[in-house]
Design a protein around this motif. Structure first.
Motif, PDB file in Angstrom:
ATOM      1  N   LEU A 106       0.833  -1.192   0.000  1.00 24.74           N
ATOM      2  CA  LEU A 106       0.000   0.000   0.000  1.00 24.74           C
ATOM      3  C   LEU A 106       0.866   1.239   0.000  1.00 24.74           C
ATOM      4  O   LEU A 106       2.003   1.232   0.483  1.00 24.74           O
ATOM      5  CB  LEU A 106      -0.894   0.041   1.247  1.00 24.74           C
ATOM      6  CG  LEU A 106      -1.828  -1.149   1.497  1.00 24.74           C
ATOM      7  CD1 LEU A 106      -2.487  -0.996   2.858  1.00 24.74           C
ATOM      8  CD2 LEU A 106      -2.885  -1.232   0.408  1.00 24.74           C
ATOM      9  N   GLN A 107       0.320   2.317  -0.531  1.00 21.17           N
ATOM     10  CA  GLN A 107       0.879   3.642  -0.322  1.00 21.17           C
ATOM     11  C   GLN A 107      -0.169   4.476   0.394  1.00 21.17           C
ATOM     12  O   GLN A 107      -1.341   4.500   0.003  1.00 21.17           O
ATOM     13  CB  GLN A 107       1.284   4.298  -1.642  1.00 21.17           C
ATOM     14  CG  GLN A 107       2.597   3.789  -2.179  1.00 21.17           C
ATOM     15  CD  GLN A 107       3.142   4.655  -3.291  1.00 21.17           C
ATOM     16  OE1 GLN A 107       2.402   5.409  -3.937  1.00 21.17           O
ATOM     17  NE2 GLN A 107       4.437   4.563  -3.543  1.00 21.17           N
ATOM     18  N   VAL A 108       0.279   5.149   1.448  1.00 21.26           N
ATOM     19  CA  VAL A 108      -0.602   5.942   2.298  1.00 21.26           C
ATOM     20  C   VAL A 108      -0.144   7.387   2.260  1.00 21.26           C
ATOM     21  O   VAL A 108       1.029   7.686   2.495  1.00 21.26           O
ATOM     22  CB  VAL A 108      -0.586   5.424   3.753  1.00 21.26           C
ATOM     23  CG1 VAL A 108      -1.571   6.208   4.612  1.00 21.26           C
ATOM     24  CG2 VAL A 108      -0.900   3.935   3.793  1.00 21.26           C
ATOM     25  N   GLU A 109      -1.064   8.287   1.958  1.00 25.40           N
ATOM     26  CA  GLU A 109      -0.749   9.719   1.966  1.00 25.40           C
ATOM     27  C   GLU A 109      -0.988  10.276   3.365  1.00 25.40           C
ATOM     28  O   GLU A 109      -2.076  10.134   3.926  1.00 25.40           O
ATOM     29  CB  GLU A 109      -1.607  10.469   0.954  1.00 25.40           C
ATOM     30  CG  GLU A 109      -1.306  11.963   0.906  1.00 25.40           C
ATOM     31  CD  GLU A 109      -2.211  12.709  -0.053  1.00 25.40           C
ATOM     32  OE1 GLU A 109      -2.177  13.959  -0.058  1.00 25.40           O
ATOM     33  OE2 GLU A 109      -2.976  12.049  -0.791  1.00 25.40           O
ATOM     34  N   ILE A 110       0.042  10.897   3.941  1.00 26.64           N
ATOM     35  CA  ILE A 110      -0.023  11.503   5.271  1.00 26.64           C
ATOM     36  C   ILE A 110      -0.029  13.018   5.105  1.00 26.64           C
ATOM     37  O   ILE A 110       0.785  13.556   4.346  1.00 26.64           O
ATOM     38  CB  ILE A 110       1.185  11.088   6.132  1.00 26.64           C
ATOM     39  CG1 ILE A 110       1.329   9.567   6.162  1.00 26.64           C
ATOM     40  CG2 ILE A 110       1.085  11.656   7.542  1.00 26.64           C
ATOM     41  CD1 ILE A 110       0.284   8.854   6.934  1.00 26.64           C
ATOM     42  N   PRO A 111      -0.909  13.734   5.797  1.00 28.18           N
ATOM     43  CA  PRO A 111      -0.874  15.199   5.717  1.00 28.18           C
ATOM     44  C   PRO A 111       0.465  15.742   6.199  1.00 28.18           C
ATOM     45  O   PRO A 111       1.175  15.091   6.987  1.00 28.18           O
ATOM     46  CB  PRO A 111      -2.013  15.632   6.649  1.00 28.18           C
ATOM     47  CG  PRO A 111      -2.903  14.446   6.752  1.00 28.18           C
ATOM     48  CD  PRO A 111      -2.011  13.244   6.644  1.00 28.18           C
ATOM     49  N   ALA A 112       0.849  16.913   5.705  1.00 22.06           N
ATOM     50  CA  ALA A 112       2.118  17.533   6.094  1.00 22.06           C
ATOM     51  C   ALA A 112       2.187  17.685   7.606  1.00 22.06           C
ATOM     52  O   ALA A 112       1.197  18.010   8.268  1.00 22.06           O
ATOM     53  CB  ALA A 112       2.258  18.892   5.414  1.00 22.06           C
ATOM     54  N   ILE A 113       3.374  17.438   8.161  1.00 17.24           N
ATOM     55  CA  ILE A 113       3.630  17.585   9.590  1.00 17.24           C
ATOM     56  C   ILE A 113       4.637  18.711   9.771  1.00 17.24           C
ATOM     57  O   ILE A 113       5.704  18.701   9.146  1.00 17.24           O
ATOM     58  CB  ILE A 113       4.166  16.280  10.208  1.00 17.24           C
ATOM     59  CG1 ILE A 113       3.137  15.156  10.042  1.00 17.24           C
ATOM     60  CG2 ILE A 113       4.522  16.463  11.677  1.00 17.24           C
ATOM     61  CD1 ILE A 113       3.627  13.804  10.527  1.00 17.24           C
ATOM     62  N   GLN A 114       4.327  19.675  10.620  1.00 12.79           N
ATOM     63  CA  GLN A 114       5.190  20.829  10.827  1.00 12.79           C
ATOM     64  C   GLN A 114       6.586  20.392  11.259  1.00 12.79           C
ATOM     65  O   GLN A 114       6.767  19.616  12.188  1.00 12.79           O
ATOM     66  CB  GLN A 114       4.584  21.742  11.912  1.00 12.79           C
ATOM     67  CG  GLN A 114       5.375  23.012  12.176  1.00 12.79           C
ATOM     68  CD  GLN A 114       5.344  23.966  10.987  1.00 12.79           C
ATOM     69  OE1 GLN A 114       4.348  24.027  10.263  1.00 12.79           O
ATOM     70  NE2 GLN A 114       6.415  24.716  10.793  1.00 12.79           N
ATOM     71  N   GLY A 115       7.627  20.889  10.531  1.00 10.24           N
ATOM     72  CA  GLY A 115       9.002  20.604  10.901  1.00 10.24           C
ATOM     73  C   GLY A 115       9.522  19.267  10.418  1.00 10.24           C
ATOM     74  O   GLY A 115      10.649  18.899  10.745  1.00 10.24           O
ATOM     75  N   VAL A 116       8.724  18.516   9.649  1.00  9.91           N
ATOM     76  CA  VAL A 116       9.129  17.186   9.187  1.00  9.91           C
ATOM     77  C   VAL A 116       9.260  17.206   7.666  1.00  9.91           C
ATOM     78  O   VAL A 116       8.381  17.719   6.976  1.00  9.91           O
ATOM     79  CB  VAL A 116       8.112  16.107   9.617  1.00  9.91           C
ATOM     80  CG1 VAL A 116       8.504  14.748   9.045  1.00  9.91           C
ATOM     81  CG2 VAL A 116       8.034  16.044  11.132  1.00  9.91           C
ATOM     82  N   ARG A 117      10.365  16.634   7.174  1.00 11.07           N
ATOM     83  CA  ARG A 117      10.563  16.543   5.728  1.00 11.07           C
ATOM     84  C   ARG A 117      10.748  15.087   5.338  1.00 11.07           C
ATOM     85  O   ARG A 117      11.488  14.354   5.981  1.00 11.07           O
ATOM     86  CB  ARG A 117      11.786  17.367   5.296  1.00 11.07           C
ATOM     87  CG  ARG A 117      12.094  17.272   3.820  1.00 11.07           C
ATOM     88  CD  ARG A 117      13.072  18.349   3.396  1.00 11.07           C
ATOM     89  NE  ARG A 117      14.367  18.217   3.996  1.00 11.07           N
ATOM     90  CZ  ARG A 117      15.345  17.466   3.494  1.00 11.07           C
ATOM     91  NH1 ARG A 117      15.134  16.750   2.394  1.00 11.07           N
ATOM     92  NH2 ARG A 117      16.520  17.417   4.077  1.00 11.07           N
ATOM     93  N   ALA A 118      10.060  14.677   4.286  1.00 13.38           N
ATOM     94  CA  ALA A 118      10.201  13.305   3.791  1.00 13.38           C
ATOM     95  C   ALA A 118      11.403  13.212   2.866  1.00 13.38           C
ATOM     96  O   ALA A 118      11.585  14.043   1.981  1.00 13.38           O
ATOM     97  CB  ALA A 118       8.941  12.877   3.058  1.00 13.38           C
ATOM     98  N   ILE A 119      12.233  12.181   3.082  1.00 15.24           N
ATOM     99  CA  ILE A 119      13.400  11.938   2.240  1.00 15.24           C
ATOM    100  C   ILE A 119      13.114  10.807   1.258  1.00 15.24           C
ATOM    101  O   ILE A 119      13.470  10.869   0.095  1.00 15.24           O
ATOM    102  CB  ILE A 119      14.624  11.606   3.115  1.00 15.24           C
ATOM    103  CG1 ILE A 119      14.926  12.780   4.061  1.00 15.24           C
ATOM    104  CG2 ILE A 119      15.837  11.272   2.264  1.00 15.24           C
ATOM    105  CD1 ILE A 119      15.961  12.470   5.104  1.00 15.24           C
TER     106      ILE A 119
END
Length: 633
Positions: free
Chosen positions: A310-323
């Protein structure tokens, strides 16, 4: 040790295809060199075999220095990707060939041949010709021929790559058994991760000529030390969060730091790794049974026989960047990959578009390396712009700086370096210095060999020409900042884009770079008059909107503009009206750069636009992580 490599390097056109590699392989060990195409793994194998001579370093086999010995005196067995069998010889004759050349008595040759036919499972096929065998059988013949001379070392160059999936699995098992029974140390080169995990006692992961990490398959998968290995081996969810005492934070969500985590400072940035099988999904937070991350939406589903993916979309989290995985262009949040067993899928069926609570069962924490800058200085007046700019940028981005002094006069260069160090001052992650009297391009290539570089910083004036910028870009995959102004603050950037895949790389690195500066940006695309119609304008608007969302995700405020006409004139006009400090341009891949240089539009902009600095971003579309589900909707 069966094999020892000491600081091996090999260059082609000043580019290190093998970059200062040291490695030890034990007696009887099955070692796998794993890397993508072009990483240098086959070159390492050929250096060990004596087919290529290293430019630096030593090769030792059983403590015997064989660096400059011919292949036939190294006692190695080599299995090539294409088998390299003699088509006019029978199976038996192929296996006996090396023994016959060395004048081994016939009875001994026949005995050894029959032993090997039994070992590789080809008893009774000795009289057949290679063309009468299947691919898997031919590979077994090649393996038997390599083992006939009882080598000290067995080298295998992607020996299973041309076979179908089922035969590869069967032959892997045979290969491991044969290697164990023969007791010979083996090095296998492959880009197939499943093959590496299945065969290796230890794996060495290579990228751009460097040996990034070495370890057992289990350790490299579960406890990698670098971002590259974490994201290269298998699927990885890799986020940038924070450390505070004994807790790791993803936004406001805190998780205990795992016991195996070492060398991390409190109140520091950290990379947080959790594999797809470490992610839990549930209908409510209370049903997770592990630490919650938040709520997500199912956007893709796949099935590989034993697991649901599965791929799950997570809403943006303040101060967190996806690599990793890479975020689809224009998505405001980030994506996580999840593997579920058949039992988990049955207990909680999830369809596309359905929401689910997301939790993390297990995580691994890596230190965040930050950006690496290469500051180029020769003591000239224009170098002062680079020194001032690089010092400011390094402090803002908490980057590591390698300052390369380029000057033939050693005393003058020493004085200049000391003055530059004082001018830069403190407040950055680290500052190292390196001096060289070598030609410009050679000195930069040697510096890039010593350390991975994200961004080179060069003082430059339009009157200096394009020769030096072209040389800096031609010796690596790093980007280039041309510091043309004494002012150090970069508050507003004009990012010039042609809508398409390479431009996405430009947006991503620009976001990573500008976020540290508190800068704002304008994304601009120029449509030629002949393409200025409703279809193309809407296409460009969608692309720029995606780029704007991507920059906002990095914390960079951005607006978009579409202009028509010639690109150079449009940039000149926008610079007059916008008070920009920086122009960002995408450059071709290094291979194209070597052929064409910076002539054309990029060169025209560099030499005609005044009162700003330039960031040239090398796009690498072929290296971008591929989405296993195809393009996201």
């Amino acid at each position: 040790m069966s094999i020892r490599l000491e600081n091996i390097s090999k260059y082609f056109d000043h580019t290190a295809v093998v970059n200062n590699i040291s490695l030890e392989i034990k007696d009887g060990e099955f070692f796998v060199l794993l890397g993508s195409s072009g990483s240098g793994k086959t070159t390492v194998l050929n250096i060990i075999a004596g087919l290529i001579a290293p430019d630096k370093g030593k090769v030792l086999l059983h403590d015997r220095d064989v660096t400059y010995l011919p292949t036939q005196k190294r006692r190695i067995g080599y299995v090539f990707q294409n088998y390299a069998l003699f088509q006019y010889m029978s199976v038996a004759q192929n296996i006996e060939f090396g023994l016959k050349i060395r004048k081994v008595p016939k009875l001994e040759r026949v005995t050894r041949r029959d032993e090997l036919l039994e070992l590789v499972g080809l008893v009774g096929l000795g009289e057949r010709m290679p063309g009468q065998l299947s691919g898997g059988q031919q590979q077994r013949v090649a393996l038997a021929r390599a083992l006939a001379l009882e080598p000290d070392v067995l080298l295998l160059d992607e020996p299973l790559g041309a076979l179908d999936a089922k035969i590869r699995v069967d032959l892997r098992r045979s290969l491991k058994r044969i290697q164990r029974q023969s007791g010979v140390a083996a090095i296998l080169v492959t880009h197939d991760q499943e093959e590496a995990f299945d065969l290796a006692d230890r794996i060495g992961v290579m990228n751009y000529g460097r040996l990034i990490e070495v370890g057992t398959p289990q350790d490299l998968y579960r406890y990698p030390r670098t971002e590259y290995v974490a994201s290269f081996l298998g699927s990885a969810n890799l986020l940038l969060g924070n450390i505070n005492e004994d807790q790791v934070y993803i936004g406001s969500n805190s998780f205990p730091i795992p016991e195996e985590t070492i060398h991390l400072s409190s109140n520091d940035r950290a990379q947080i790794l959790f594999r797809p099988e470490d992610v839990a999904l549930a209908g409510s937070e209370g049903e997770l049974g592990c630490l919650p991350l938040g709520k997500g939406r199912i956007i893709e589903k796949g099935f590989n026989g034993s697991n649901e993916r599965l791929q799950v979309e997570i809403p943006a989290i303040q101060g967190v960047r996806a690599i990793s995985p890479s975020i689809p262009f224009g998505l405001s949040g980030f994506v996580m990959e999840v593997n579920r067993s058949a039992e988990q899928s049955t207990n909680l069926p999830l369809s596309l578009g359905k929401d689910a609570w997301v939790g993390i069962r297990r995580l691994h924490v890596l230190s965040h390396p930050g950006l690496n800058f290469l500051l180029l200085t020769d003591g000239s007046l224009r170098s002062q712009s680079a020194i001032s700019m690089c010092g400011y940028l390094a402090r803002m981005a908490h980057a590591h700086v390698l300052m390369l002094g380029l000057e033939e006069n050693k005393d003058r260069l020493h004085d200049h370096i000391q003055t530059a160090r004082k001018q830069i001052g403190s407040g950055m992650a680290s500052l190292q210095t390196l001096t060289s009297g070598a030609p410009f391009e050679v000195a930069i290539a040697e510096a890039v060999e010593k350390k991975h570089i994200d961004l080179a910083v060069l003082g430059w004036r339009p009157t200096a020409g394009l020769d030096q910028p072209e040389k800096v870009l031609s010796v690596g995959e790093h980007h280039l900042l041309l510091a043309t102004e004494p002012t150090v603050r970069l508050g507003k950037a004009l990012i010039c884009l042609a809508s398409g895949e390479p431009a996405k790389d430009t947006v991503v690195f620009a976001g990573r770079f500008l976020r540290h500066l508190g800068a704002e940006a304008t994304l601009m695309t120029v449509l030629p008059d002949e393409l200025h119609d409703d279809f193309n304008r809407k296409r460009v608007e969608r692309f720029l909107s995606g780029g704007q969302s991507s920059l906002v995700r990095y914390g960079v405020p951005a607006e978009t503009k579409i202009k028509t006409g010639g690109l150079v004139a449009a940039v000149q006009e926008e610079m007059k009206n916008g008070a920009y400090d920086l122009v960002v341009l995408g450059a071709p891949l290094p291979e194209l750069l070597k052929q064409k240089g910076l002539s054309g539009v990029i060169g025209s902009i560099l030499t005609s636009v005044e009162n700003c600095s330039f960031l040239i971003i090398q796009s690498q579309p072929t290296l971008r992580n591929q989405n296993p589900f195809g393009r996201l909707k």
